[in-house]
Scaffold this active site. Sequence first.
Site, PDB file in Angstrom:
ATOM      1  N   SER A 226      11.389 -12.504   1.592  1.00  0.00           N
ATOM      2  CA  SER A 226      10.955 -12.703   2.974  1.00  0.00           C
ATOM      3  C   SER A 226      12.148 -12.600   3.926  1.00  0.00           C
ATOM      4  CB  SER A 226      10.235 -14.049   3.087  1.00  0.00           C
ATOM      5  OG  SER A 226       9.545 -14.146   4.298  1.00  0.00           O
ATOM      6  N   ASP A 321      -0.381  -9.854   2.160  1.00  0.00           N
ATOM      7  CA  ASP A 321       0.798 -10.374   2.852  1.00  0.00           C
ATOM      8  C   ASP A 321       0.946  -9.674   4.198  1.00  0.00           C
ATOM      9  OD1 ASP A 321       3.311 -11.194   3.707  1.00  0.00           O
ATOM     10  OD2 ASP A 321       4.336 -10.700   1.845  1.00  0.00           O
ATOM     11  N   HIS A 351       1.833 -13.705   0.056  1.00  0.00           N
ATOM     12  CA  HIS A 351       3.230 -14.003   0.348  1.00  0.00           C
ATOM     13  C   HIS A 351       3.601 -15.327  -0.316  1.00  0.00           C
ATOM     14  CE1 HIS A 351       6.817 -13.455   2.951  1.00  0.00           C
ATOM     15  NE2 HIS A 351       6.892 -14.797   2.886  1.00  0.00           N
TER      16      HIS A 351
END
Length: 378
Positions: A226, A321, A351
Amino acid sequence: MVSLSRLPGRLAARLPVPVPPRGHRLLGDPPAVARLKNAALDGALSLPAPVVRRLAGAPVDLDGQRLHPEPQLMLRLMRLTREPQVPTLELAAGRSATEVQALAAGGRQPVGAVRALRVAGAEGDLDARLYVPRALRDSADSDGGGLVVYFHGGGHVWGSLDSHDPACRHLAEESGHRVLAVDYRLAPEHPYPAAVEDCFEAYVWALNNARGLGCDPDRLAVAGDSAGGHLAATTALRAAEQGLQMAFQLLIYPVTDFVRTSRSREMFAQGFFLESAYMDRGGASFFPEEGMRSQPYASILTREEFPEGLAPAHVVTAGFDPLRDEGEAYAVALRQAGVQVTCDRFEGMIHGFFNAVGVGSEMRRCAAAAIAPLTAAL
């Protein structure tokens, strides 16, 4: 946590720990709370597959994909137990909640050894942890292996060494290489480009000190998830620009564009763990000035040029995601620039699956598959 009142009696009896009723707020030591939540969550996700599917609810089909029942059940349980929404909390509380949620999903993963270190950052030393897999700890000849410099996620605001401890342990054991996790400076106290600068300086430190850590400087990689995927990518870009050695970059659902809104950001903005409120607050904290978002080490997808000698990359995305499309677009941009790159989408995942290695089996299996290209490269 699982609310017993929401489960059939014979299923509730199979959960390994007593769980407070819906809405109950646990107080006390965060690691203890996380262990309790992990036991309950793993108990629910480890039930027989038909039961997990039943508890998860009706299948979720979107964009030609089906959400896997394990993350679907995990999301449902988070809603039922009113898990706090991190971006709605005061900063310190949000960081604490992030650690509890991550440890609850990650569990206590085995690893050979963990060593606290201090590494060089742009404005001073940074906390770091060196994870040594059991295979190297127990080997008589453990010198010369690879080293993965890891940057945690958390929106550039909420993550920490603790929040990503299970993921780093799993990465070390699964890859068979040492992992150096770096605790870079966070926004809003330290906005862009502080984290970018810290991560690059930490990589330079690792390169210069690799042999002292028992590693081969020619077998260094960066990895991150991320926001950490963004920082791993910027570190790789800066290393290539300065002609520094780097063997590989593993970018796990990286954020690559802070300017434009992709289709997946719109499609999965609510209900799939990473939500627009989290991304909006994280972006506003990291970029207090709007013009910062278009800088070449910010929205890296919009770069016009990529440096020669950029390390080979593997980009990992999740089907459900919001960051899916920009991660895959970045893989395409790298490929068009002549970089050796592969990309793998885990269609049924959300995610954060890379952190959820301590519950059920499917998210751990996907995390292991995401690591495999790095293992092969080093």
